[in-house]
Design an enzyme around this catalytic site. Structure first.
Site, PDB file in Angstrom:
ATOM      1  N   CYS A 117       1.030  -1.219   0.105  1.00 45.09           N
ATOM      2  CA  CYS A 117       0.219   0.227   0.316  1.00 45.09           C
ATOM      3  C   CYS A 117       1.411   1.651   0.361  1.00 45.09           C
ATOM      4  O   CYS A 117       0.159   2.554   0.118  1.00 45.09           O
ATOM      5  CB  CYS A 117      -0.910  -0.004   0.797  1.00 45.09           C
ATOM      6  N   HIS A 258      -2.815   6.966   3.121  1.00 39.42           N
ATOM      7  CA  HIS A 258      -3.690   6.036   1.943  1.00 39.42           C
ATOM      8  C   HIS A 258      -5.539   5.519   2.138  1.00 39.42           C
ATOM      9  O   HIS A 258      -5.547   5.142   3.901  1.00 39.42           O
ATOM     10  CB  HIS A 258      -2.565   4.580   2.542  1.00 39.42           C
ATOM     11  N   ASN A 288     -10.639   0.139   0.211  1.00 39.31           N
ATOM     12  CA  ASN A 288      -9.173  -0.390   0.493  1.00 39.31           C
ATOM     13  C   ASN A 288      -8.313  -0.611  -1.541  1.00 39.31           C
ATOM     14  O   ASN A 288      -7.893  -2.027  -1.516  1.00 39.31           O
ATOM     15  CB  ASN A 288      -7.966  -1.052   1.188  1.00 39.31           C
TER      16      ASN A 288
HETATM   17  O1  UT7 Z   1      -3.488  -1.166   3.680  1.00 38.01           O
HETATM   18  C1  UT7 Z   1      -2.879  -1.430   4.856  1.00 38.01           C
HETATM   19  C2  UT7 Z   1      -3.453  -2.980   5.112  1.00 38.01           C
HETATM   20  N1  UT7 Z   1      -5.469  -3.096   6.399  1.00 38.01           N
HETATM   21  C3  UT7 Z   1      -5.250  -2.339   7.464  1.00 38.01           C
HETATM   22  O2  UT7 Z   1      -5.188  -1.300   7.262  1.00 38.01           O
HETATM   23  C4  UT7 Z   1      -5.930  -3.103   7.857  1.00 38.01           C
HETATM   24  C5  UT7 Z   1      -6.136  -2.646   9.542  1.00 38.01           C
HETATM   25  N2  UT7 Z   1      -7.047  -3.135  10.427  1.00 38.01           N
HETATM   26  C6  UT7 Z   1      -8.618  -2.425  10.445  1.00 38.01           C
HETATM   27  O3  UT7 Z   1      -8.898  -1.533   9.484  1.00 38.01           O
HETATM   28  C7  UT7 Z   1      -9.317  -3.316  11.112  1.00 38.01           C
HETATM   29  O4  UT7 Z   1      -8.619  -3.971  12.086  1.00 38.01           O
HETATM   30  C8  UT7 Z   1     -10.452  -4.085  10.974  1.00 38.01           C
HETATM   31  C9  UT7 Z   1     -11.181  -3.253   9.603  1.00 38.01           C
HETATM   32  C10 UT7 Z   1      -9.899  -5.440   9.792  1.00 38.01           C
HETATM   33  C11 UT7 Z   1     -10.996  -5.108  12.048  1.00 38.01           C
HETATM   34  O5  UT7 Z   1     -12.033  -4.079  12.676  1.00 38.01           O
HETATM   35  P1  UT7 Z   1     -11.707  -4.162  14.635  1.00 38.01           P
HETATM   36  O6  UT7 Z   1     -12.611  -3.041  15.177  1.00 38.01           O
HETATM   37  O7  UT7 Z   1     -10.292  -4.360  14.475  1.00 38.01           O
HETATM   38  O8  UT7 Z   1     -12.589  -5.364  14.266  1.00 38.01           O
HETATM   39  P2  UT7 Z   1     -11.883  -7.226  14.997  1.00 38.01           P
HETATM   40  O9  UT7 Z   1     -10.657  -7.303  14.102  1.00 38.01           O
HETATM   41  O10 UT7 Z   1     -11.479  -6.554  16.343  1.00 38.01           O
HETATM   42  O11 UT7 Z   1     -12.568  -7.913  15.049  1.00 38.01           O
HETATM   43  C12 UT7 Z   1     -13.594  -7.309  16.152  1.00 38.01           C
HETATM   44  C13 UT7 Z   1     -15.146  -9.002  15.996  1.00 38.01           C
HETATM   45  C14 UT7 Z   1     -14.376 -10.185  16.210  1.00 38.01           C
HETATM   46  O12 UT7 Z   1     -14.658 -10.865  16.133  1.00 38.01           O
HETATM   47  P3  UT7 Z   1     -14.681 -11.693  18.191  1.00 38.01           P
HETATM   48  O13 UT7 Z   1     -13.554 -11.741  18.120  1.00 38.01           O
HETATM   49  O14 UT7 Z   1     -15.281 -10.480  18.824  1.00 38.01           O
HETATM   50  O15 UT7 Z   1     -15.810 -12.348  18.129  1.00 38.01           O
HETATM   51  C15 UT7 Z   1     -14.338 -10.967  14.533  1.00 38.01           C
HETATM   52  O16 UT7 Z   1     -14.181 -12.169  14.193  1.00 38.01           O
HETATM   53  O17 UT7 Z   1     -15.644  -8.687  14.521  1.00 38.01           O
HETATM   54  C16 UT7 Z   1     -16.193  -9.707  13.737  1.00 38.01           C
HETATM   55  N3  UT7 Z   1     -15.576  -9.473  12.688  1.00 38.01           N
HETATM   56  C17 UT7 Z   1     -16.767  -9.278  11.749  1.00 38.01           C
HETATM   57  N4  UT7 Z   1     -17.818  -9.169  12.013  1.00 38.01           N
HETATM   58  C18 UT7 Z   1     -19.082  -9.279  10.858  1.00 38.01           C
HETATM   59  C19 UT7 Z   1     -14.143  -9.789  11.711  1.00 38.01           C
HETATM   60  N5  UT7 Z   1     -14.772  -9.224  10.549  1.00 38.01           N
HETATM   61  C20 UT7 Z   1     -16.325  -9.163  10.966  1.00 38.01           C
HETATM   62  C21 UT7 Z   1     -16.865  -9.150   9.666  1.00 38.01           C
HETATM   63  N6  UT7 Z   1     -17.978  -8.670   9.755  1.00 38.01           N
HETATM   64  N7  UT7 Z   1     -16.529  -8.602   8.447  1.00 38.01           N
END
Ligand code: UT7
Length: 332
Positions: A117, A258, A288
């Site tokens: 990225c 980004h 993204n």
């Molecule tokens: O280009 C650079 C590369 N990438 C990034 O910049 C991404 C950086 N990270 C993020 O943007 C965020 O961490 C995410 C959007 C990927 C995730 O958000 P979060 O607030 O960090 O959520 P999390 O990973 O802590 O997950 C929270 C919960 C989990 O469930 P449990 O374990 O709390 O029961 C996940 O399983 O959300 C669940 N989850 C979803 N639920 C519904 C993960 N993806 C989804 C989804 N829909 N698509």
């Protein structure tokens, strides 16, 4: 870290977006997720997904044509092409090589750059330095991604986040040293490649029945950890650039970060104390798009009249590697 001499301007910008729009609701119909979760955690409402006939090289070539129109140059004026991508048409030859041919060019310098990225920021640094030699007058930097081809559409934690598209700029050498690309800063910490990677398909893990069954040919990401590091390095990249040039946040007219996640972008705004209005955001419509995200946003910012002559524009990125960087531009 490199300080660049001025005298290289972004003379044109362009982009290409596949016509197919995939909304959160459409994904939610196939997968255990919701529009509400995706919007509230990322700011993304929809993304573009390329069709079979829209390869990374095709989209990149279309963005390049749009940038050349905007710069008022023709393909025959271009003497250097760099393509930033993590989803090339093939491992080799380079996507730059394919785009060169699609633009009807032969015998010029062209190659791909791998910094995920942050690739567009890295390419600006590389090309600006190359153009300080006498060899190049007009260069194309293209960020093009068909990330949908490496997404695991059964993994809700990654597939909802990304989209396809391409952005491009023409860089031109100029005698005017009062404006242009002022400086670039780049960095990379490769200690934890597993945080965001495509494990399969390279020489370490060639395709086998097992690697396919283990879904190793799809993007893997530790989102929570990447989020934490992204905020820190986006902030650092911005602060380092401001400090190097004795600028305050209020001196910057527009920051183009980004476009990975609206929460990361807002955290950047809070940490460097810049009003949200000074951030250009379009993640809600594209998701993204990795190396394409900043050039697409830069083109849209120009189309919307958000950049005026004399403005300081700051580009800030973060990505797999883990890579990061920033570019300071004084618009001509
Ligand atoms: O280009 C650079 C590369 N990438 C990034 O910049 C991404 C950086 N990270 C993020 O943007 C965020 O961490 C995410 C959007 C990927 C995730 O958000 P979060 O607030 O960090 O959520 P999390 O990973 O802590 O997950 C929270 C919960 C989990 O469930 P449990 O374990 O709390 O029961 C996940 O399983 O959300 C669940 N989850 C979803 N639920 C519904 C993960 N993806 C989804 C989804 N829909 N698509």
């Amino acid at each position: 870290m490199t300080r660049l001499a001025p005298g290289v301007i972004i003379s044109g910008t362009g982009s290409y977006a596949p016509s197919r729009i995939v909304t959160n609701d459409e994904i939610s119909a196939q997968l255990d997720t919701t529009d509400e979760w995706i919007r509230s955690r990322t700011g993304i409402k929809e993304r573009r997904i390329a069709g079979d006939d829209e390869s990374t090289s095709f989209m990149g070539a279309e963005a390049a044509k749009s940038a050349m129109d905007s710069a008022g140059v023709s393909a025959s004026d271009i003497d250097l092409i760099i393509v930033a991508t993590l989803s090339p048409d093939m491992l080799f030859p380079s996507t730059a090589s394919l785009i060169q041919t699609q633009l009807g060019l032969r015998k010029i310098t062209s190659f791909d750059l791998s910094a995920a990225c942050s690739g567009f920021i890295y390419a600006l640094e590389v090309v600006s330095n190359m153009m300080r030699s006498d060899a190049y007058q007009h260069a194309l930097i293209i960020g093009s991604e068909k990330i949908s081809s490496i997404l695991d559409w059964e993994d809700r934690s990654t597939c909802v986040l990304f989209g396809d598209g391409a952005g491009a700029v023409v860089l031109s050498k100029t005698d005017d040293t009062s404006a242009g690309i002022i400086d670039s800063y780049t960095g990379n910490d490769g200690a934890k490649p597993e945080l965001l990677c495509l494990p399969g398909g390279g020489s370490a893990c060639p395709p086998t029945i097992d690697s396919l069954a283990q879904r190793k040919h799809f993007l893997k990401m530790n989102g929570r950890e990447i989020f934490r590091i992204a905020v820190r390095w986006m902030e650092q990249s911005a602060v380092i650039m401001l400090e190097r040039h004795g600028l305050k946040p209020e001196d910057i007219s527009l920051i183009i970060p980004h476009q990975a996640n609206l929460r990361i972008i807002h955290a950047l705004a809070r940490s460097i104390k810049i009003p949200k209005e000074k951030l250009f955001v379009n993640v809600e419509r594209y998701g993204n798009t990795s190396a394409a995200s900043i050039p697409i946003a830069l083109h849209e910012a120009r189309q919307k009249g958000c950049i005026q002559s004399g403005d300081y524009v700051l580009l800030v990125a973060f990505g797999a590697g883990l890579t990061w960087g920033s570019t300071l531009i004084k618009w001509h």
